[in-house]
Structures are given as C-alpha cells and as structure tokens.
Scaffold this motif. Sequence first.
Motif, PDB file in Angstrom:
ATOM      1  N   THR A   8       0.838  -1.187   0.000  1.00  0.00           N
ATOM      2  CA  THR A   8       0.000   0.000   0.000  1.00  0.00           C
ATOM      3  C   THR A   8       0.878   1.243   0.000  1.00  0.00           C
ATOM      4  N   MET A   9       0.458   2.228  -0.758  1.00  0.00           N
ATOM      5  CA  MET A   9       1.173   3.502  -0.836  1.00  0.00           C
ATOM      6  C   MET A   9       0.258   4.633  -0.392  1.00  0.00           C
ATOM      7  N   ALA A  10       0.862   5.682   0.130  1.00  0.00           N
ATOM      8  CA  ALA A  10       0.064   6.805   0.625  1.00  0.00           C
ATOM      9  C   ALA A  10       0.818   8.109   0.489  1.00  0.00           C
ATOM     10  N   TRP A  11       0.056   9.183   0.547  1.00  0.00           N
ATOM     11  CA  TRP A  11       0.595  10.539   0.635  1.00  0.00           C
ATOM     12  C   TRP A  11       0.120  11.157   1.940  1.00  0.00           C
ATOM     13  N   PHE A  12       1.059  11.765   2.638  1.00  0.00           N
ATOM     14  CA  PHE A  12       0.780  12.538   3.839  1.00  0.00           C
ATOM     15  C   PHE A  12       1.296  13.953   3.608  1.00  0.00           C
ATOM     16  N   GLU A  27      -0.517  14.640   8.512  1.00  0.00           N
ATOM     17  CA  GLU A  27      -1.876  14.166   8.266  1.00  0.00           C
ATOM     18  C   GLU A  27      -1.957  13.400   6.955  1.00  0.00           C
ATOM     19  N   ALA A  28      -2.819  12.418   6.929  1.00  0.00           N
ATOM     20  CA  ALA A  28      -3.002  11.636   5.720  1.00  0.00           C
ATOM     21  C   ALA A  28      -3.747  12.440   4.671  1.00  0.00           C
ATOM     22  N   VAL A  29      -3.331  12.283   3.435  1.00  0.00           N
ATOM     23  CA  VAL A  29      -4.004  12.934   2.312  1.00  0.00           C
ATOM     24  C   VAL A  29      -4.767  11.889   1.510  1.00  0.00           C
ATOM     25  N   ALA A  30      -4.063  10.825   1.119  1.00  0.00           N
ATOM     26  CA  ALA A  30      -4.680   9.777   0.318  1.00  0.00           C
ATOM     27  C   ALA A  30      -3.835   8.521   0.405  1.00  0.00           C
ATOM     28  N   ALA A  31      -4.468   7.382   0.185  1.00  0.00           N
ATOM     29  CA  ALA A  31      -3.762   6.102   0.180  1.00  0.00           C
ATOM     30  C   ALA A  31      -4.400   5.192  -0.853  1.00  0.00           C
ATOM     31  N   ILE A  32      -3.606   4.227  -1.325  1.00  0.00           N
ATOM     32  CA  ILE A  32      -4.084   3.329  -2.375  1.00  0.00           C
ATOM     33  C   ILE A  32      -3.543   1.936  -2.135  1.00  0.00           C
ATOM     34  N   SER A  33      -4.407   0.942  -2.258  1.00  0.00           N
ATOM     35  CA  SER A  33      -3.992  -0.436  -2.043  1.00  0.00           C
ATOM     36  C   SER A  33      -3.115  -0.924  -3.187  1.00  0.00           C
ATOM     37  N   TRP A  34      -2.514  -2.079  -3.005  1.00  0.00           N
ATOM     38  CA  TRP A  34      -1.542  -2.573  -3.977  1.00  0.00           C
ATOM     39  C   TRP A  34      -2.160  -2.749  -5.355  1.00  0.00           C
ATOM     40  N   SER A  35      -3.417  -3.144  -5.417  1.00  0.00           N
ATOM     41  CA  SER A  35      -4.069  -3.389  -6.697  1.00  0.00           C
ATOM     42  C   SER A  35      -4.792  -2.165  -7.220  1.00  0.00           C
ATOM     43  N   ASP A  56       0.990  -3.877   4.090  1.00  0.00           N
ATOM     44  CA  ASP A  56      -0.375  -4.340   4.362  1.00  0.00           C
ATOM     45  C   ASP A  56      -1.250  -3.884   3.212  1.00  0.00           C
ATOM     46  N   SER A  57      -2.335  -4.613   3.016  1.00  0.00           N
ATOM     47  CA  SER A  57      -3.201  -4.297   1.880  1.00  0.00           C
ATOM     48  C   SER A  57      -4.207  -3.188   2.167  1.00  0.00           C
ATOM     49  N   ASN A  58      -4.302  -2.759   3.419  1.00  0.00           N
ATOM     50  CA  ASN A  58      -5.310  -1.767   3.782  1.00  0.00           C
ATOM     51  C   ASN A  58      -4.782  -0.346   3.561  1.00  0.00           C
ATOM     52  N   PRO A  59      -5.463   0.474   2.767  1.00  0.00           N
ATOM     53  CA  PRO A  59      -5.023   1.855   2.542  1.00  0.00           C
ATOM     54  C   PRO A  59      -5.351   2.736   3.739  1.00  0.00           C
ATOM     55  N   SER A  60      -4.599   2.576   4.787  1.00  0.00           N
ATOM     56  CA  SER A  60      -4.836   3.281   6.041  1.00  0.00           C
ATOM     57  C   SER A  60      -4.427   4.743   5.965  1.00  0.00           C
ATOM     58  N   GLY A  61      -5.084   5.547   6.805  1.00  0.00           N
ATOM     59  CA  GLY A  61      -4.718   6.954   6.940  1.00  0.00           C
ATOM     60  C   GLY A  61      -3.905   7.216   8.199  1.00  0.00           C
ATOM     61  N   ARG A  62      -3.470   6.192   8.876  1.00  0.00           N
ATOM     62  CA  ARG A  62      -2.721   6.334  10.128  1.00  0.00           C
ATOM     63  C   ARG A  62      -1.223   6.271   9.849  1.00  0.00           C
ATOM     64  N   SER A  63      -0.514   7.321  10.147  1.00  0.00           N
ATOM     65  CA  SER A  63       0.904   7.428   9.792  1.00  0.00           C
ATOM     66  C   SER A  63       1.752   6.357  10.475  1.00  0.00           C
ATOM     67  N   TYR A  64       1.399   5.970  11.694  1.00  0.00           N
ATOM     68  CA  TYR A  64       2.226   4.999  12.420  1.00  0.00           C
ATOM     69  C   TYR A  64       2.159   3.595  11.810  1.00  0.00           C
ATOM     70  N   GLU A  65       1.264   3.381  10.898  1.00  0.00           N
ATOM     71  CA  GLU A  65       1.150   2.068  10.253  1.00  0.00           C
ATOM     72  C   GLU A  65       2.036   1.957   9.023  1.00  0.00           C
ATOM     73  N   TYR A  66       2.758   3.022   8.682  1.00  0.00           N
ATOM     74  CA  TYR A  66       3.608   3.019   7.502  1.00  0.00           C
ATOM     75  C   TYR A  66       5.059   2.794   7.883  1.00  0.00           C
ATOM     76  N   ASP A  67       5.720   1.960   7.078  1.00  0.00           N
ATOM     77  CA  ASP A  67       7.065   1.508   7.401  1.00  0.00           C
ATOM     78  C   ASP A  67       8.161   2.401   6.819  1.00  0.00           C
ATOM     79  N   TYR A  68       7.923   2.928   5.647  1.00  0.00           N
ATOM     80  CA  TYR A  68       8.958   3.688   4.948  1.00  0.00           C
ATOM     81  C   TYR A  68       8.401   5.028   4.477  1.00  0.00           C
ATOM     82  N   TRP A  69       9.305   6.018   4.471  1.00  0.00           N
ATOM     83  CA  TRP A  69       8.927   7.381   4.131  1.00  0.00           C
ATOM     84  C   TRP A  69       9.951   8.005   3.200  1.00  0.00           C
ATOM     85  N   GLY A  70       9.454   8.880   2.330  1.00  0.00           N
ATOM     86  CA  GLY A  70      10.346   9.684   1.519  1.00  0.00           C
ATOM     87  C   GLY A  70      10.773  10.928   2.253  1.00  0.00           C
TER      88      GLY A  70
END
Length: 124
Positions: free
Chosen positions: A33-37, A46-54, A101-115
């Motif tokens: 899953t990928m996201a923008w904060f 804050e979360a802006v948007a997220a998208i699942s792997w598919s 994880d496959s869930n497009p979460s808006g919670r920052s602590y659930e993300y492993d890697y950051w740019g």
Amino acid sequence: QVQLVESGGGLVQAGGSLRLSCAASGRTFSWYTMAWFRQTPGKEREAVAAISWSAGRTYYADSVKGRFTISRDNAKNTVYLQMNSLKPEDTAAYYCAQRSDSNPSGRSYEYDYWGQGTQVTVSS
C-alpha cells in the motif's frame, strides 16, 4: 533498503494544479500500500490519500475529496497524487509512504517507509 523519492512539488496559484510523483525502489512495489501525507510546521503529519496494492481501494481525507486523485503504476514503481483546485491551506510538505499491508490506512504509524518530502506552496 526501500527508497521513496518524491518530485513534482512547487509554487502554484490558488485554483491551479500539480501532480506529485513518488518513485519507489528496494522491494516489490506492487505488493504494498502507498500513501501521501502532508505536514506543516508545528502540526502533526496528516493523511491525504492512500491506495492499495491493486489500486482497488483508496482512502482520501475529507479535505481533499473531489480535488485530489491518487493513482499508481506498478510497472513503473511509481505512485502519483494529482492535485486540482488547490487552496492556500493545501500548502505543506508532502510525503510519500509505504506499508506492508493491503489496507489503505490513513494512520501514519502504520507506515514503514517514508520519503524525504516535496514542498507544495499555494499562493492566494
């Protein structure tokens, strides 16, 4: 080692558009899953948007629904954020993130890697 590199930020007038890109490397992009904060000084990220792997599931913050669109190109290992009808309150540093994880979460602590982030400034 996962690397996420954002690009596409800049200065734009209110009402304008920008497209952010995030190029990923280091592990199989299409599985995650990928996201923008976004973050402004003195405020929490804050979360802006997220998208699942598919790309079958997405999440959007209420503040950007109808204006921003998240998409991904697994063949290019890249996730995008198309931002239209930009407002001065969209001004922030925008960060790309990835989670195992496959869930497009808006919670920052659930993300492993950051740019490192890319700055978006919207003038009034």
